[in-house]
Design an enzyme around this catalytic site. Structure first.
Site, PDB file in Angstrom:
ATOM      1  N   GLY A  75       0.811  -1.218   0.000  1.00  0.00           N
ATOM      2  CA  GLY A  75       0.000   0.000   0.000  1.00  0.00           C
ATOM      3  C   GLY A  75       0.844   1.268   0.000  1.00  0.00           C
ATOM      4  O   GLY A  75       0.546   2.236  -0.695  1.00  0.00           O
ATOM      5  N   THR A  76       1.901   1.266   0.793  1.00  0.00           N
ATOM      6  CA  THR A  76       2.734   2.461   0.901  1.00  0.00           C
ATOM      7  C   THR A  76       3.372   2.815  -0.443  1.00  0.00           C
ATOM      8  O   THR A  76       3.350   3.967  -0.867  1.00  0.00           O
ATOM      9  CB  THR A  76       3.828   2.250   1.977  1.00  0.00           C
ATOM     10  OG1 THR A  76       3.172   1.976   3.222  1.00  0.00           O
ATOM     11  CG2 THR A  76       4.709   3.473   2.126  1.00  0.00           C
ATOM     12  N   ASN A 155      -8.709   4.141   7.848  1.00  0.00           N
ATOM     13  CA  ASN A 155      -8.177   3.021   8.615  1.00  0.00           C
ATOM     14  C   ASN A 155      -8.388   3.162  10.116  1.00  0.00           C
ATOM     15  O   ASN A 155      -8.403   2.181  10.830  1.00  0.00           O
ATOM     16  CB  ASN A 155      -6.683   2.846   8.320  1.00  0.00           C
ATOM     17  CG  ASN A 155      -5.916   4.152   8.367  1.00  0.00           C
ATOM     18  OD1 ASN A 155      -6.204   5.089   7.612  1.00  0.00           O
ATOM     19  ND2 ASN A 155      -4.970   4.244   9.260  1.00  0.00           N
ATOM     20  N   HIS A 205      -1.944  -7.714   2.522  1.00  0.00           N
ATOM     21  CA  HIS A 205      -1.991  -8.166   3.927  1.00  0.00           C
ATOM     22  C   HIS A 205      -3.180  -7.589   4.699  1.00  0.00           C
ATOM     23  O   HIS A 205      -3.402  -7.935   5.859  1.00  0.00           O
ATOM     24  CB  HIS A 205      -0.662  -7.898   4.644  1.00  0.00           C
ATOM     25  CG  HIS A 205      -0.409  -6.488   5.063  1.00  0.00           C
ATOM     26  ND1 HIS A 205      -0.594  -6.065   6.358  1.00  0.00           N
ATOM     27  CD2 HIS A 205       0.021  -5.405   4.387  1.00  0.00           C
ATOM     28  CE1 HIS A 205      -0.265  -4.779   6.455  1.00  0.00           C
ATOM     29  NE2 HIS A 205       0.104  -4.352   5.253  1.00  0.00           N
ATOM     30  N   THR A 241      12.336  -7.380 -10.265  1.00  0.00           N
ATOM     31  CA  THR A 241      11.825  -8.727 -10.494  1.00  0.00           C
ATOM     32  C   THR A 241      10.548  -8.939  -9.696  1.00  0.00           C
ATOM     33  O   THR A 241      10.482  -8.601  -8.516  1.00  0.00           O
ATOM     34  CB  THR A 241      12.892  -9.772 -10.096  1.00  0.00           C
ATOM     35  OG1 THR A 241      14.054  -9.526 -10.879  1.00  0.00           O
ATOM     36  CG2 THR A 241      12.398 -11.195 -10.334  1.00  0.00           C
ATOM     37  N   CYS A 329       2.334   6.590  22.707  1.00  0.00           N
ATOM     38  CA  CYS A 329       3.456   7.211  23.405  1.00  0.00           C
ATOM     39  C   CYS A 329       4.726   6.391  23.222  1.00  0.00           C
ATOM     40  O   CYS A 329       5.818   6.939  23.124  1.00  0.00           O
ATOM     41  CB  CYS A 329       3.152   7.336  24.895  1.00  0.00           C
ATOM     42  SG  CYS A 329       1.577   8.118  25.201  1.00  0.00           S
TER      43      CYS A 329
HETATM   44  C1  PLP Z   1      -2.123  -0.371   5.841  1.00  0.00           C
HETATM   45  C2  PLP Z   1      -2.454   0.834   5.052  1.00  0.00           C
HETATM   46  C3  PLP Z   1      -1.529   1.384   4.141  1.00  0.00           C
HETATM   47  C4  PLP Z   1      -0.137   0.857   3.980  1.00  0.00           C
HETATM   48  O1  PLP Z   1      -0.104  -0.399   3.359  1.00  0.00           O
HETATM   49  P1  PLP Z   1       1.204  -1.314   3.513  1.00  0.00           P
HETATM   50  O2  PLP Z   1       0.945  -2.460   2.569  1.00  0.00           O
HETATM   51  O3  PLP Z   1       1.267  -1.740   4.933  1.00  0.00           O
HETATM   52  O4  PLP Z   1       2.371  -0.497   3.086  1.00  0.00           O
HETATM   53  C5  PLP Z   1      -1.934   2.482   3.411  1.00  0.00           C
HETATM   54  N1  PLP Z   1      -3.154   3.004   3.546  1.00  0.00           N
HETATM   55  C6  PLP Z   1      -4.064   2.511   4.403  1.00  0.00           C
HETATM   56  C7  PLP Z   1      -5.411   3.127   4.499  1.00  0.00           C
HETATM   57  C8  PLP Z   1      -3.741   1.409   5.191  1.00  0.00           C
HETATM   58  O5  PLP Z   1      -4.635   0.928   6.052  1.00  0.00           O
END
Ligand code: PLP
Length: 397
Positions: A75-76, A155, A205, A241, A329
């Site tokens: 996602g990142t 999220n 994931h 790859t 924290c």
């Molecule tokens: C978890 C999440 C991400 C990041 O995804 P990763 O695969 O962990 O890098 C981005 N956006 C949202 C809304 C998420 O919940």
């Protein structure tokens, strides 16, 4: 699950366990079928075939064409690519980006980075339930706007944004629309065509697939620079790859998620609503964060005044319950979540938030246990808090 102690896992927005069937499907691609999809001999051609068939299956699930699906590391990366890739590819046309105040850090920080590079960024405010206002968004559009990025579902607080309406506005203005759908894909129905989406991020994931693999959907004709430069993989747009086993795992997990979606949505909604109603009624000075209806089926987020989120998590951990909070924290930050502040919570209230996110393995019995456990934990923590009203009285009896 993790150790001998039975764990009640309620942090599915952070990550989910991979399904056994997913792991099973991935295994051959680490050894027997390890060929590099870019090579020309038979085992390599088989790898190519499996990547392309995964691409077709992901495209079907999203209502896209296979040629619009690009595999990434998660996602990142997908968010970073979409935002920086579109911003830089269109820099000569304009330098204005619109996003929301409650995006995931994987969207928020790339836009802040672009602001440092001279782009101008509008962070659209949201209302008290976390909803972005399409009318306000349309008003923010200028001649220079080259990208709109609004998440499909949040999220932290689970609010589902009016993506279809926002996409329509973007389309009418000829501006590419990206949505971070990492929390939505596999959890609520979604179609890139019907929802007017030009770019969409997802991550395996978050729907019972493996970590480290994701997708960026890029609608045909969208101008975007490559993010990773190097080899010619992914039609010259994403070098490196292919994560063969990961891609197989992602496609397999998505198939399962889409198949079980209607049933799973109903089941999780039922658990969600039991948790919300049960906790709000048994714990005084508590409030629901996020929208009461336009909400992910698996998301519960409640603020308990006069307690620290982290103390709740530590107490829950002693019962084997895994959850999350809007303040961390231990991660070295005393700042509460930007999402909770954006929906108008004070620092104090934002610090006492508890997020419970549901998944396929959760059962009615687990929900019962949580409903029996949380009120006692909050009561104990409040009894130690000098801020809690009534505390004084308790001390004197
Ligand atoms: C978890 C999440 C991400 C990041 O995804 P990763 O695969 O962990 O890098 C981005 N956006 C949202 C809304 C998420 O919940």
């Amino acid at each position: 699950m993790v150790s001998d102690q039975r764990v009640i896992y309620l942090d599915h927005a952070a990550t989910t366990p991979a399904r056994p069937e997913v792991v099973e499907a991935m295994l051959p691609y680490f050894h027997d079928r390890f060929g590099n999809p870019s090579s020309i001999y038979r085992i390599a051609r088989e790898s190519r075939k499996v990547v392309e068939s995964a691409r077709e299956s992901v495209a079907r699930a999203l209502g896209a064409e296979p040629g619009e699906i690009y595999f990434t590391s998660g996602g990142t990366e997908s968010d970073n690519w979409a935002i920086k890739g579109v911003a830089f590819a269109n820099r000569k046309r304009g330098d204005h980006i619109i996003t929301s105040a409650i995006e995931h850090h994987a969207v928020l920080y790339p836009t802040r980075y672009l602001a440092k590079q001279g782009f101008s960024v509008t962070f659209l405010p949201v209302d008290a339930t976390g909803l972005a206002d399409p009318g306000m968004l349309e008003d923010a559009i200028t001649e220079k706007t080259t990208l709109i990025s609004i998440m499909t579902a949040n999220n932290e607080i689970g609010t589902i944004e009016p993506v279809r309406e926002i996409g329509k506005i973007a389309r009418d203005h000829g501006i590419p629309f990206h949505t971070d759908a990492v929390q939505a894909v596999g959890h609520i129905p979604l179609s890139v065509k019907d929802d007017n989406i030009d770019l969409l991020s997802l991550s395996a994931h978050k729907f019972n697939g493996p970590k480290g693999v994701g997708v960026l959907y890029i609608r045909k004709g969208t101008r975007i620079d490559p993010f990773l430069h190097g080899g010619a993989q992914e039609r010259n747009r994403r070098a490196g790859t292919e994560n063969l086993a990961g891609i197989v795992g992602l496609a397999t997990a998505l198939d399962f998620a889409v198949q079980s979606l209607p049933r799973e949505m109903e089941r999780q909604k039922r658990f969600r609503d039991r948790l919300i109603a049960g906790l709000l009624s048994s714990v005084p000075h508590s409030r629901l964060n996020g929208h009461p209806e336009k909400r992910l089926p698996g998301n519960v987020n409640i603020s308990f005044e006069y307690v620290e989120g982290e103390s709740i998590l530590l107490s829950l951990d002693a019962y084997g319950i895994c959850a999350s909070t809007g303040s961390a924290c231990t991660s070295g930050s005393l700042e509460p979540s930007h999402v909770l502040l954006a929906i108008g919570l004070t620092h104090e209230v934002a610090h006492g938030s508890l997020r419970l996110t549901l998944g396929e393995e959760n059962t009615d019995e687990e929900i019962d246990t949580v409903l029996e456990t949380v009120p006692g934990i909050i009561g104990k923590l409040r009894a130690m808090s000098p801020l809690y009203p009534g505390k004084e009285k308790e001390c004197h009896v």
